[in-house]
Design an enzyme around this catalytic site. Structure first.
Site, short mmCIF file in Angstrom:
data_model
loop_
_atom_site.label_atom_id
_atom_site.label_comp_id
_atom_site.label_asym_id
_atom_site.label_seq_id
_atom_site.Cartn_x
_atom_site.Cartn_y
_atom_site.Cartn_z
CE LYS A 112 -4.15 -2.20 1.51
NZ LYS A 112 -3.86 -3.61 1.86
C1 LIG Z 1 -4.57 -4.66 1.38
C2 LIG Z 1 -3.85 -5.93 1.34
C3 LIG Z 1 -4.25 -6.97 0.47
C4 LIG Z 1 -5.48 -6.87 -0.39
O1 LIG Z 1 -5.38 -5.90 -1.40
P1 LIG Z 1 -6.68 -5.41 -2.17
O2 LIG Z 1 -6.22 -4.32 -3.07
O3 LIG Z 1 -7.61 -4.91 -1.12
O4 LIG Z 1 -7.25 -6.56 -2.90
C5 LIG Z 1 -3.47 -8.12 0.44
N1 LIG Z 1 -2.38 -8.26 1.21
C6 LIG Z 1 -1.97 -7.29 2.04
C7 LIG Z 1 -0.77 -7.52 2.88
C8 LIG Z 1 -2.68 -6.09 2.14
O5 LIG Z 1 -2.27 -5.13 2.98
#
Ligand SMILES: *Cc1c(COP(=O)(O)O)cnc(C)c1O
Length: 466
Positions: A112
């Site tokens: 993210k």
């Molecule tokens: C947010 C997250 C996901 C999922 O991602 P999406 O874009 O919501 O599908 C998977 N793994 C981790 C470690 C995350 O932080």
């Protein structure tokens, strides 16, 4: 570039407004009116570019009239210079033609950071120009919150309120949010689950009167288009590193809200040869159930070893449904209103089309642990539980072993030491140096009841100019 709503009734907006708006006025999500398309020749010419140069080429068509090219370049240089690996998104080989792309080399150790480090800078740039202020309200199942706080801590024109489910995020995740100092940073632990948090955020966006008209809400969840946009880049990066675009690639994506994998779908539509996209879920498998049986139905939330994927509904799935319905906003609106009441299906030919675009798999905790242990035994490489789900699904769904299969490594294993321990691996994943004192830092957060009025009152009292 113009952006339109997936429910067809909100006005089209330019990039700046989409950045600040989050959810559209009709309850839909914004998507670009049209996508840029790159020829193989053009993509080939990007070989050897740095991550931020590549990011500029992929993203600028979405931004163009809103930000001068040089300013955007500078922003990207800053954004990706805070990552702890020169390649920004390095690839690690697991086996012949099998790879993990490490997307956890940013400040908060999850993918993210790719979008939220950029989003913070974009917001402050646009708000400075407009002499405006916003309140960010976001819900997190763990990783969004810390990445958003880290991305916005230096923003002058932003107050940020992050809701997380009380005692439902890992201690590392919580500390990464609650130990960041800053007058503009507010952590709220809600006595409820992630979907409760997300619902409160959605409702607050729908009716912002609690802010008294003095400021407006901005979104950091992946309903914000800029997040999706930033995630398209690394699909191009991985492909170019492994011989693309002259050969196609397969990607397996640990999926919760369908943001990360939707970015991969867009990369493909923009011209990148991708022959397979695997939706990898944990036991919260609404997407896998839809892909296997054309039934979109909410089940009870399960708490798993991969908490960042513990969701009942995937908000970005709406963006795919919009395309599957020939971009007919009315049809999407009706479908999602029905889906809020009970199970829904889509027309068979549309569903078959979806199945051509995506494969899917659901991986339970036991299989997650087995995968962490197996990869550690074979490669002395530690996977976090989310990435392990991606690797397992990649192996289960793989169609063509001559095509490189790349699993998106979404988090660093040190964020989830309990899952690693449960897998039976006795090696403890170590936090990187910049976070080694995380457990000694002072925490700040407020615990509130699962009640929207109380949460809104807290926000209206605590933002900067309240
Ligand atoms: C947010 C997250 C996901 C999922 O991602 P999406 O874009 O919501 O599908 C998977 N793994 C981790 C470690 C995350 O932080």
């Amino acid at each position: 570039m113009r952006y339109i709503s997936t429910r067809g009734e909100a006005p089209a907006l330019g990039f700046e407004d989409v950045l600040l708006t989050g959810l559209a006025a009709d309850g839909g999500l914004y998507v670009p009116e049209s996508l840029p398309h790159f020829s193989l020749e053009e993509i080939r010419s990007w070989r050897g570019l740095s991550y931020s140069e590549l990011a500029f080429n992929v993203m600028y068509p979405f931004v163009d009239d809103a930000i001068p090219a040089d300013d955007f370049r500078k922003m990207l240089d800053e954004t990706y210079s805070v990552f702890s690996h020169k390649a920004v998104a390095p690839l690690v080989q697991l086996d012949t033609n099998e790879w993990v792309m490490e997307l956890f080399r940013g400040p908060t150790l999850a993918f993210k950071d790719f979008a939220l480090q950029l989003l913070g800078r974009l917001l402050d740039y646009v708000l400075e120009k407009r002499k405006q202020h916003v309140v960010i309200m976001g819900a997190t199942s763990g990783d969004t919150g810390s990445a958003a706080i880290e991305g916005c801590r230096r923003c002058e024109h932003v107050d940020i309120f992050i809701l997380h489910p009380y005692e439902r995020v890992s201690e590392v995740q919580r500390r990464q949010m609650t130990t960041v100092k800053g007058e503009n940073i507010h952590n709220i632990a809600v006595r409820g689950n992630f979907d409760d948090c997300q619902r409160m955020v959605k409702e607050s966006f729908g009716n912002q009167s609690f802010l008294g008209g003095k400021t407006q809400l901005a979104a950091v969840n992946s309903i914000n288009w800029a997040r999706i946009m930033a995630q398209i880049v690394y699909y191009f990066q991985a492909s170019l590193a492994l011989g693309g675009p002259d050969r196609s690639m397969a990607f397996s994506v640990p999926t919760g809200n369908f943001g990360d994998i939707f970015a991969g779908y867009l990369a493909k539509k923009m011209g990148l040869p991708i022959s397979q996209l695997v939706i990898a879920t944990n036991r919260n498998d609404i997407l896998h159930r839809f892909m296997s049986g054309n039934k979109y139905e909410q089940h009870q939330l399960e708490h798993t070893l991969s908490p960042s994927m513990d969701i009942m509904v995937s908000s970005n799935f709406e963006r795919l449904l919009f395309d599957l319905h020939g971009r007919d906003g009315q049809a999407v609106k009706k479908l999602l209103e029905d889906a809020a009441k009970g199970p829904v299906s889509i027309e068979d030919y549309r569903w078959r089309h979806a199945r051509k675009l995506f494969d899917s798999d659901a991986v339970d905790d036991k299989s997650t642990c087995d995968t962490i242990r197996e990869i550690h035994e074979q490669n002395e490489y530690l996977l976090d539980p989310h990435t392990a789900i991606g690797v397992r699904a990649a192996r289960n769904c793989r169609r063509d072993s001559s095509v490189p299969m790349i699993t998106l490594g979404t988090a660093h294993p040190a964020k989830f030491p309990d899952a690693v321990a449960e897998s039976g691996v006795t090696v403890k994943p170590q936090l990187p140096a910049h976070m080694a004192d995380l457990f000694e830092r002072e925490e700040r957060y407020t615990v509130l009841d699962n009640n929207i009025a109380g949460v809104q009152e807290f926000i209206s009292k605590h933002w900067k100019n309240a």
